[in-house]
Design an enzyme around this catalytic site. Structure first.
Site, PDB file in Angstrom:
ATOM      1  N   ASP A  12     -10.260   3.252  -3.484  1.00 30.76           N
ATOM      2  CA  ASP A  12     -10.910   1.996  -3.082  1.00 30.76           C
ATOM      3  C   ASP A  12     -12.306   1.855  -3.690  1.00 30.76           C
ATOM      4  O   ASP A  12     -13.067   2.820  -3.768  1.00 30.76           O
ATOM      5  CB  ASP A  12     -11.062   1.943  -1.557  1.00 30.76           C
ATOM      6  CG  ASP A  12      -9.706   1.843  -0.863  1.00 30.76           C
ATOM      7  OD1 ASP A  12      -8.670   1.964  -1.532  1.00 30.76           O
ATOM      8  OD2 ASP A  12      -9.713   1.647   0.366  1.00 30.76           O
TER       9      ASP A  12
ATOM     10  N   ASP B 299       0.826  -1.210   0.000  1.00 33.04           N
ATOM     11  CA  ASP B 299       0.000   0.000   0.000  1.00 33.04           C
ATOM     12  C   ASP B 299       0.863   1.265   0.000  1.00 33.04           C
ATOM     13  O   ASP B 299       2.097   1.197  -0.034  1.00 33.04           O
ATOM     14  CB  ASP B 299      -0.932  -0.057   1.222  1.00 33.04           C
ATOM     15  CG  ASP B 299      -2.318   0.488   0.942  1.00 33.04           C
ATOM     16  OD1 ASP B 299      -2.442   1.346   0.045  1.00 33.04           O
ATOM     17  OD2 ASP B 299      -3.268   0.074   1.628  1.00 33.04           O
TER      18      ASP B 299
ATOM     19  N   ASN C 204       0.236   7.865  -9.250  1.00 34.96           N
ATOM     20  CA  ASN C 204       1.460   8.179  -9.994  1.00 34.96           C
ATOM     21  C   ASN C 204       1.542   7.376 -11.299  1.00 34.96           C
ATOM     22  O   ASN C 204       2.622   6.979 -11.725  1.00 34.96           O
ATOM     23  CB  ASN C 204       2.692   7.909  -9.127  1.00 34.96           C
ATOM     24  CG  ASN C 204       2.723   8.803  -7.904  1.00 34.96           C
ATOM     25  OD1 ASN C 204       3.121   9.954  -7.979  1.00 34.96           O
ATOM     26  ND2 ASN C 204       2.259   8.270  -6.774  1.00 34.96           N
TER      27      ASN C 204
ATOM     28  N   GLU D 270      -1.005   1.802  -5.142  1.00 40.67           N
ATOM     29  CA  GLU D 270      -0.855   3.245  -4.863  1.00 40.67           C
ATOM     30  C   GLU D 270      -1.974   4.047  -5.512  1.00 40.67           C
ATOM     31  O   GLU D 270      -1.836   5.242  -5.745  1.00 40.67           O
ATOM     32  CB  GLU D 270       0.565   3.742  -5.161  1.00 40.67           C
ATOM     33  CG  GLU D 270       1.052   3.629  -6.581  1.00 40.67           C
ATOM     34  CD  GLU D 270       0.475   4.710  -7.474  1.00 40.67           C
ATOM     35  OE1 GLU D 270      -0.482   4.379  -8.191  1.00 40.67           O
ATOM     36  OE2 GLU D 270       0.971   5.849  -7.478  1.00 40.67           O
ATOM     37  N   TRP D 271      -3.078   3.343  -5.770  1.00 42.52           N
ATOM     38  CA  TRP D 271      -4.366   3.967  -6.130  1.00 42.52           C
ATOM     39  C   TRP D 271      -4.321   4.736  -7.442  1.00 42.52           C
ATOM     40  O   TRP D 271      -5.166   5.610  -7.690  1.00 42.52           O
ATOM     41  CB  TRP D 271      -4.841   4.897  -4.987  1.00 42.52           C
ATOM     42  CG  TRP D 271      -4.546   4.380  -3.612  1.00 42.52           C
ATOM     43  CD1 TRP D 271      -4.846   3.130  -3.146  1.00 42.52           C
ATOM     44  CD2 TRP D 271      -3.882   5.050  -2.539  1.00 42.52           C
ATOM     45  NE1 TRP D 271      -4.416   2.995  -1.850  1.00 42.52           N
ATOM     46  CE2 TRP D 271      -3.834   4.165  -1.456  1.00 42.52           C
ATOM     47  CE3 TRP D 271      -3.343   6.337  -2.384  1.00 42.52           C
ATOM     48  CZ2 TRP D 271      -3.241   4.497  -0.226  1.00 42.52           C
ATOM     49  CZ3 TRP D 271      -2.768   6.676  -1.156  1.00 42.52           C
ATOM     50  CH2 TRP D 271      -2.714   5.766  -0.105  1.00 42.52           C
ATOM     51  N   GLY D 272      -3.334   4.452  -8.279  1.00 44.12           N
ATOM     52  CA  GLY D 272      -3.264   5.120  -9.577  1.00 44.12           C
ATOM     53  C   GLY D 272      -2.742   6.539  -9.516  1.00 44.12           C
ATOM     54  O   GLY D 272      -2.743   7.247 -10.534  1.00 44.12           O
TER      55      GLY D 272
HETATM   56  C1  GLA Z   1      -6.061   1.243   1.532  1.00 44.30           C
HETATM   57  C2  GLA Z   1      -6.193   0.261   0.376  1.00 44.30           C
HETATM   58  C3  GLA Z   1      -7.292  -0.727   0.687  1.00 44.30           C
HETATM   59  C4  GLA Z   1      -6.964  -1.468   1.982  1.00 44.30           C
HETATM   60  C5  GLA Z   1      -6.770  -0.464   3.119  1.00 44.30           C
HETATM   61  C6  GLA Z   1      -6.260  -1.138   4.377  1.00 44.30           C
HETATM   62  O1  GLA Z   1      -7.203   2.035   1.644  1.00 44.30           O
HETATM   63  O2  GLA Z   1      -6.463   0.953  -0.817  1.00 44.30           O
HETATM   64  O3  GLA Z   1      -7.442  -1.658  -0.372  1.00 44.30           O
HETATM   65  O4  GLA Z   1      -5.820  -2.249   1.810  1.00 44.30           O
HETATM   66  O5  GLA Z   1      -5.834   0.547   2.768  1.00 44.30           O
HETATM   67  O6  GLA Z   1      -6.002  -0.244   5.391  1.00 44.30           O
END
Ligand code: GLA
Length: 396
Positions: free
Chosen positions: A202, A147, A184, A180-182
């Site tokens: 998420d 993460d 970068n 890293e949620w896109g």
């Molecule tokens: C972030 C991630 C999620 C999950 C949580 C856990 O939000 O994007 O998928 O892993 O952390 O804390």
């Protein structure tokens, strides 16, 4: 009506060193992850029960294999810096848990973070990457989700490369999931570093919605994925997020859309529900072997949205042996009275010559039967927020 023609894209060529790395995830990883349903409430008891349920429910038989413990399994480090699992929730330790899971023909996944702390404030791996990777290998871990919370302004590529190098040296093949949620553009640098990378915030258990506190629905993710097809292939996948099928927030048709589109998009299939108490409808969706075959197709192509008509979209994915998966997606709240002339709307960007000269059978992947051939106009109803997902196979 808008036609989108595929652009040629220079595909990165894997060198021989990379090919062993790519082979670890030659098709999109399939498994289960604790976060969507259980959050921080993880324990060895839960993980063992999920592993048993994965076997008993038919999920393993359908191809699911990774059982991934997300955040909150870790509580601290010992005086030598070794990461410690919560002794109350995991009293037998991670090695014993890995053995239990491996004995059932499944694989164990774990979670950490490139920052100083995880998103739930547990110890992260920054400064401990090689030590943690060696520890995971000793335990028998097969998959790491990594993460990006508390990242302290690090360069994302460098941070993920450090853990990637550590995993490559740890002596055990471990799938590396970049999370890293896109932020970068990991699709631009992730290939060869990780096997999959998240492209959005998420997922939430909704068909369509953006939450101002973070989180997106199924349609928002599909729209981000649409432009990323050039970056997906064997060993390097765009991660559309874990599944919400079975968690109760969407209708049956919406969950079928969610699952069908993840299959079309060659996205990793990580179930996020309670496998111990699935209703028949949830099992039917998650174990649809014909849809999963589209997802796991060895060519590893991600579907393209080649017709965008506003509320109505047509997606296509090349498959082995000249087959093509096609998904008619109805974003509207009314029935789509589909009237599709295959010749007129020939998928000119896919093997145009073949498509124009061949007849294909049209197999409905949710009804599990051949419904027509491409010689006749396809007339059917696509339900609100639903899909018609078919597989075309050449007859001649
Ligand atoms: C972030 C991630 C999620 C999950 C949580 C856990 O939000 O994007 O998928 O892993 O952390 O804390």
């Amino acid at each position: 009506m808008c036609y989108v023609q595929a652009q040629p894209f220079p595909r990165e060529r894997a060198n021989s060193k990379d090919s062993a790395f790519f082979a670890i995830a030659a098709t999109p990883p399939m498994g289960w992850n604790s976060w969507n349903k259980f959050g921080c409430n993880v324990s060895e008891k839960l993980i063992k029960e999920i592993a048993d349920a994965m076997y008993q429910s038919g999920m393993k038989d359908a191809g699911y294999q990774y059982v991934v413990i997300d955040d909150c399994w870790q509580v601290g480090r010992d005086e030598n810096g070794n990461i410690l699992a919560d002794p109350e929730r995991f009293p037998s330790g991670m090695k014993a848990l890995a053995d239990y899971i491996h004995a059932r023909g499944l694989k164990l996944g774990i979670y950490s973070c490139a920052g100083s702390h995880t998103c739930q404030g547990r110890p992260g791996s920054r400064g401990y990457q090689f030590q943690d990777a060696r520890q995971y290998a000793q335990w028998g871990v097969d998959y790491l989700k990594y993460d990006w919370c508390a990242n302290q302004g690090q360069n994302a590529r460098a941070a993920y490369k450090t853990m990637s190098d550590a995993l490559k040296e740890c002596g055990r093949p471990i799938v590396f999931s970049i999370c890293e949620w896109g932020e970068n553009k990991p699709w631009e640098w992730g290939s060869g570093i990780g096997h999959l990378w998240r492209v959005t915030a998420d997922i939430r258990d909704v068909y369509q919605c953006v939450f101002d506190w973070g989180g997106v629905g199924v349609l928002e993710i599909i729209d981000v994925m649409a432009d990323l097809y050039p970056y997906a292939g064997p060993g390097h996948w765009n991660d559309a997020e874990m599944l919400e099928v079975g968690n109760g927030g969407m209708t049956r048709d919406e969950y079928i859309t969610h699952f069908s589109m993840w299959c079309m998009l060659a996205a990793p299939l990580m179930a996020g529900n309670d496998l111990r108490s699935m209703d028949p409808q949830t099992i039917e969706i998650l174990t649809n072997k014909e849809a999963i075959a589209v997802n796991q197709d060895p060519l590893g192509k991600q579907a393209r949205r080649f017709m965008d008509m506003g509320d109505y979209e047509i997606w296509a994915k090349e498959l082995v042996n000249g087959d093509i998966a096609v998904c008619f997606m109805n974003r509207s709240e009314d029935v789509w009275k589909l009237d599709h002339d295959w010749r007129k709307n020939a998928m000119y960007f896919i093997r145009t010559a073949n498509f124009r000269s061949n007849t294909y059978t049209v197999r409905d992947l949710w009804q599990h039967r051949d419904i027509a051939t491409t010689d006749t106009t396809l007339k059917t109803d696509v339900p609100p927020h639903g899909v018609l997902m078919v597989r075309l196979s050449p007859v001649n």
